[in-house]
Scaffold this motif. Structure first.
Motif, PDB file in Angstrom:
ATOM      1  N   TYR A 134       1.895   0.748 -19.981  1.00 58.07           N
ATOM      2  CA  TYR A 134       1.820   1.963 -19.171  1.00 58.07           C
ATOM      3  C   TYR A 134       0.460   2.635 -19.325  1.00 58.07           C
ATOM      4  CZ  TYR A 134       2.649   6.849 -17.868  1.00 58.07           C
ATOM      5  OH  TYR A 134       2.543   8.113 -17.334  1.00 58.07           O
ATOM      6  N   VAL A 135      -0.039   2.726 -20.546  1.00 62.26           N
ATOM      7  CA  VAL A 135      -1.357   3.324 -20.781  1.00 62.26           C
ATOM      8  C   VAL A 135      -2.438   2.500 -20.099  1.00 62.26           C
ATOM      9  CG1 VAL A 135      -3.088   3.866 -22.546  1.00 62.26           C
ATOM     10  CG2 VAL A 135      -0.697   4.473 -22.918  1.00 62.26           C
ATOM     11  N   ARG A 136      -2.346   1.170 -20.215  1.00 57.76           N
ATOM     12  CA  ARG A 136      -3.337   0.309 -19.548  1.00 57.76           C
ATOM     13  C   ARG A 136      -3.306   0.506 -18.032  1.00 57.76           C
ATOM     14  NH1 ARG A 136      -4.030  -0.681 -24.521  1.00 57.76           N
ATOM     15  NH2 ARG A 136      -5.058   1.322 -24.151  1.00 57.76           N
ATOM     16  N   THR A 137      -2.104   0.711 -17.477  1.00 47.68           N
ATOM     17  CA  THR A 137      -1.988   0.948 -16.038  1.00 47.68           C
ATOM     18  C   THR A 137      -2.695   2.243 -15.651  1.00 47.68           C
ATOM     19  OG1 THR A 137       0.109  -0.251 -15.893  1.00 47.68           O
ATOM     20  CG2 THR A 137      -0.367   1.314 -14.131  1.00 47.68           C
ATOM     21  N   LEU A 138      -2.499   3.307 -16.440  1.00 47.95           N
ATOM     22  CA  LEU A 138      -3.191   4.564 -16.162  1.00 47.95           C
ATOM     23  C   LEU A 138      -4.706   4.377 -16.223  1.00 47.95           C
ATOM     24  CD1 LEU A 138      -1.068   7.219 -18.118  1.00 47.95           C
ATOM     25  CD2 LEU A 138      -0.975   6.650 -15.675  1.00 47.95           C
ATOM     26  N   GLU A 139      -5.173   3.624 -17.194  1.00 46.28           N
ATOM     27  CA  GLU A 139      -6.614   3.378 -17.309  1.00 46.28           C
ATOM     28  C   GLU A 139      -7.147   2.668 -16.077  1.00 46.28           C
ATOM     29  OE1 GLU A 139      -6.724   2.965 -22.197  1.00 46.28           O
ATOM     30  OE2 GLU A 139      -6.676   1.176 -20.922  1.00 46.28           O
ATOM     31  N   ARG A 140      -6.471   1.599 -15.663  1.00 41.94           N
ATOM     32  CA  ARG A 140      -6.935   0.847 -14.495  1.00 41.94           C
ATOM     33  C   ARG A 140      -6.890   1.708 -13.238  1.00 41.94           C
ATOM     34  NH1 ARG A 140      -3.930  -3.246 -17.193  1.00 41.94           N
ATOM     35  NH2 ARG A 140      -2.109  -2.834 -15.887  1.00 41.94           N
ATOM     36  N   LEU A 141      -5.879   2.549 -13.136  1.00 45.46           N
ATOM     37  CA  LEU A 141      -5.748   3.441 -11.984  1.00 45.46           C
ATOM     38  C   LEU A 141      -6.945   4.391 -11.915  1.00 45.46           C
ATOM     39  CD1 LEU A 141      -2.491   5.362 -11.108  1.00 45.46           C
ATOM     40  CD2 LEU A 141      -4.664   6.568 -11.221  1.00 45.46           C
ATOM     41  N   LEU A 142      -7.299   4.996 -13.045  1.00 38.50           N
ATOM     42  CA  LEU A 142      -8.434   5.918 -13.067  1.00 38.50           C
ATOM     43  C   LEU A 142      -9.749   5.190 -12.831  1.00 38.50           C
ATOM     44  CD1 LEU A 142      -7.328   8.155 -16.073  1.00 38.50           C
ATOM     45  CD2 LEU A 142      -7.375   8.812 -13.653  1.00 38.50           C
ATOM     46  N   ILE A 143      -9.854   3.978 -13.315  1.00 36.60           N
ATOM     47  CA  ILE A 143     -11.052   3.174 -13.052  1.00 36.60           C
ATOM     48  C   ILE A 143     -11.213   2.937 -11.559  1.00 36.60           C
ATOM     49  CG2 ILE A 143     -11.999   0.833 -13.294  1.00 36.60           C
ATOM     50  CD1 ILE A 143     -10.930   0.909 -16.213  1.00 36.60           C
ATOM     51  N   SER A 144     -10.095   2.684 -10.868  1.00 36.89           N
ATOM     52  CA  SER A 144     -10.166   2.467  -9.420  1.00 36.89           C
ATOM     53  C   SER A 144     -10.606   3.730  -8.690  1.00 36.89           C
ATOM     54  CB  SER A 144      -8.818   1.980  -8.889  1.00 36.89           C
ATOM     55  OG  SER A 144      -7.845   3.025  -8.869  1.00 36.89           O
ATOM     56  N   VAL A 145     -10.147   4.891  -9.167  1.00 39.58           N
ATOM     57  CA  VAL A 145     -10.567   6.156  -8.557  1.00 39.58           C
ATOM     58  C   VAL A 145     -12.057   6.366  -8.766  1.00 39.58           C
ATOM     59  CG1 VAL A 145     -10.341   8.664  -8.665  1.00 39.58           C
ATOM     60  CG2 VAL A 145      -8.298   7.222  -8.729  1.00 39.58           C
ATOM     61  N   LEU A 146     -12.529   6.148  -9.973  1.00 38.93           N
ATOM     62  CA  LEU A 146     -13.952   6.321 -10.258  1.00 38.93           C
ATOM     63  C   LEU A 146     -14.803   5.366  -9.419  1.00 38.93           C
ATOM     64  CD1 LEU A 146     -13.789   6.700 -14.133  1.00 38.93           C
ATOM     65  CD2 LEU A 146     -14.391   8.489 -12.489  1.00 38.93           C
ATOM     66  N   GLY A 167      -8.128   5.386 -22.934  1.00 42.05           N
ATOM     67  CA  GLY A 167      -8.943   6.181 -22.029  1.00 42.05           C
ATOM     68  C   GLY A 167      -9.870   5.325 -21.189  1.00 42.05           C
ATOM     69  N   VAL A 168     -10.728   6.005 -20.428  1.00 45.00           N
ATOM     70  CA  VAL A 168     -11.691   5.334 -19.555  1.00 45.00           C
ATOM     71  C   VAL A 168     -13.092   5.728 -19.996  1.00 45.00           C
ATOM     72  CG1 VAL A 168     -12.503   5.023 -17.193  1.00 45.00           C
ATOM     73  CG2 VAL A 168     -10.059   5.284 -17.650  1.00 45.00           C
ATOM     74  N   TRP A 169     -13.989   4.755 -19.971  1.00 46.05           N
ATOM     75  CA  TRP A 169     -15.326   4.911 -20.509  1.00 46.05           C
ATOM     76  C   TRP A 169     -16.370   4.504 -19.464  1.00 46.05           C
ATOM     77  CZ3 TRP A 169     -15.648   6.346 -25.786  1.00 46.05           C
ATOM     78  CH2 TRP A 169     -14.412   6.391 -26.447  1.00 46.05           C
ATOM     79  N   VAL A 170     -17.574   5.018 -19.611  1.00 44.40           N
ATOM     80  CA  VAL A 170     -18.695   4.615 -18.760  1.00 44.40           C
ATOM     81  C   VAL A 170     -19.901   4.353 -19.646  1.00 44.40           C
ATOM     82  CG1 VAL A 170     -17.889   5.901 -16.736  1.00 44.40           C
ATOM     83  CG2 VAL A 170     -19.445   7.001 -18.358  1.00 44.40           C
ATOM     84  N   GLY A 171     -20.811   3.528 -19.156  1.00 42.31           N
ATOM     85  CA  GLY A 171     -22.034   3.251 -19.905  1.00 42.31           C
ATOM     86  C   GLY A 171     -22.103   1.827 -20.397  1.00 42.31           C
ATOM     87  N   GLN A 172     -23.214   1.500 -21.020  1.00 39.22           N
ATOM     88  CA  GLN A 172     -23.454   0.150 -21.504  1.00 39.22           C
ATOM     89  C   GLN A 172     -22.581  -0.154 -22.721  1.00 39.22           C
ATOM     90  OE1 GLN A 172     -27.665   0.053 -22.327  1.00 39.22           O
ATOM     91  NE2 GLN A 172     -28.223  -0.119 -20.162  1.00 39.22           N
ATOM     92  N   ALA A 173     -22.273  -1.422 -22.890  1.00 37.18           N
ATOM     93  CA  ALA A 173     -21.446  -1.849 -24.013  1.00 37.18           C
ATOM     94  C   ALA A 173     -22.053  -1.400 -25.330  1.00 37.18           C
ATOM     95  CB  ALA A 173     -21.294  -3.370 -23.995  1.00 37.18           C
ATOM     96  N   GLY A 174     -21.232  -0.771 -26.136  1.00 35.71           N
ATOM     97  CA  GLY A 174     -21.691  -0.255 -27.415  1.00 35.71           C
ATOM     98  C   GLY A 174     -22.223   1.156 -27.348  1.00 35.71           C
ATOM     99  N   LEU A 175     -22.497   1.628 -26.123  1.00 33.66           N
ATOM    100  CA  LEU A 175     -23.016   2.986 -25.929  1.00 33.66           C
ATOM    101  C   LEU A 175     -22.130   3.770 -24.958  1.00 33.66           C
ATOM    102  CD1 LEU A 175     -26.825   2.130 -25.575  1.00 33.66           C
ATOM    103  CD2 LEU A 175     -25.679   3.063 -27.602  1.00 33.66           C
ATOM    104  N   GLU A 176     -20.861   3.381 -24.870  1.00 37.74           N
ATOM    105  CA  GLU A 176     -19.969   3.995 -23.883  1.00 37.74           C
ATOM    106  C   GLU A 176     -19.701   5.465 -24.228  1.00 37.74           C
ATOM    107  OE1 GLU A 176     -18.627  -0.367 -24.301  1.00 37.74           O
ATOM    108  OE2 GLU A 176     -19.023   1.314 -25.671  1.00 37.74           O
TER     109      GLU A 176
END
Length: 233
Positions: A100-112, A127-136
């Motif tokens: 369920y948590v993974r579904t919420l994450e993917r849903l928000l990723i689609s909105v972004l 949660g959902v993250w942005v940025g380069q790997a290791g620097l999210e």
């Protein structure tokens, strides 16, 4: 079917305790089958809330009051410019909270993505993250609770809020990563109201069979405004 409740944005933001009372009222109605799954969207006035795993050293360094809540996760901040979503959903058996948590994450990723923001999931971190790997940097936090098979609490998406309040806490218990907002990523102001329709559409796509209709209930799938004093059946 899904019901959508826009409980208060901007100048009409909902104090956290009132929002919690609203959640509990809707939760009771979903558990009893009186209403279908319901997504509550709102803003809160500035407040820190702490999940059950919050450590003393993660709390505000300046002694600011914190509301302890029964969700998972650790301490976070809610406030103006941040869109908070509380999905009150009955999960299918067998209940899989992680999925369920993974579904919420993917849903928000689609909105972004519809705003040309590339959100990602980070292994071992919700949660959902942005940025380069290791620097999210975290752009959306997730913390939930499941009671009697029905979810409470949910997500907080940083739209155009200030980040100053995060300097006083160890947000979500994570010391080696920062936080950001849609406005900061895009370089222009993003208001919470702009996210209402995209969020609702994403939930309809992600949970097409969510909720149950019952005699006397005719969910429209349209946004509804209500307060803690009047939860429509």
């Amino acid at each position: 079917m899904l019901d959508f409740v826009v409980a208060g944005l901007s100048a009409n933001s909902v104090p956290y305790v009132e929002g919690l009372e609203l959640q509990r009222a809707v939760h009771r109605s979903v558990v009893s089958g009186e209403r279908p799954d319901t997504l509550i969207l709102l803003e809160h006035p500035a407040v820190y809330t702490a999940g059950k795993r919050t450590l003393p050293e993660e709390r505000p360094s300046d002694g600011t009051a914190v509301i302890d809540v029964d969700r998972g996760g650790k301490i976070t901040w809610h406030g103006p410019g941040q869109l908070v979503g509380y999905p009150i959903f009955r999960l299918q058996d067998p209940i899989d909270v992680v999925q369920y948590v993974r579904t919420l994450e993917r849903l928000l990723i689609s909105v972004l993505a519809s705003w040309d923001i590339e959100g990602v999931q980070v292994a071992g971190r919700s949660g959902v993250w942005v940025g380069q790997a290791g620097l999210e940097e975290k752009i959306a936090a997730i913390g939930i609770r499941v009671a009697e098979g029905v979810t409470m609490h949910g997500f907080a998406l940083n739209c155009g809020n200030s980040l100053d309040a995060y300097s006083n806490i160890v947000a979500c218990g994570i010391r080696d990563a920062g936080v950001t907002t849609m406005s900061r990523v895009l370089g222009r102001q993003i208001d919470t109201i702009e996210l209402i329709e995209p969020i609702e559409s994403a939930f309809l796509a992600a949970f097409p069979y969510s909720g149950r209709t019952t005699p006397g209930h005719n969910p429209s799938g349209q946004s509804t405004t209500l307060t803690t004093e009047g939860v429509p059946a």
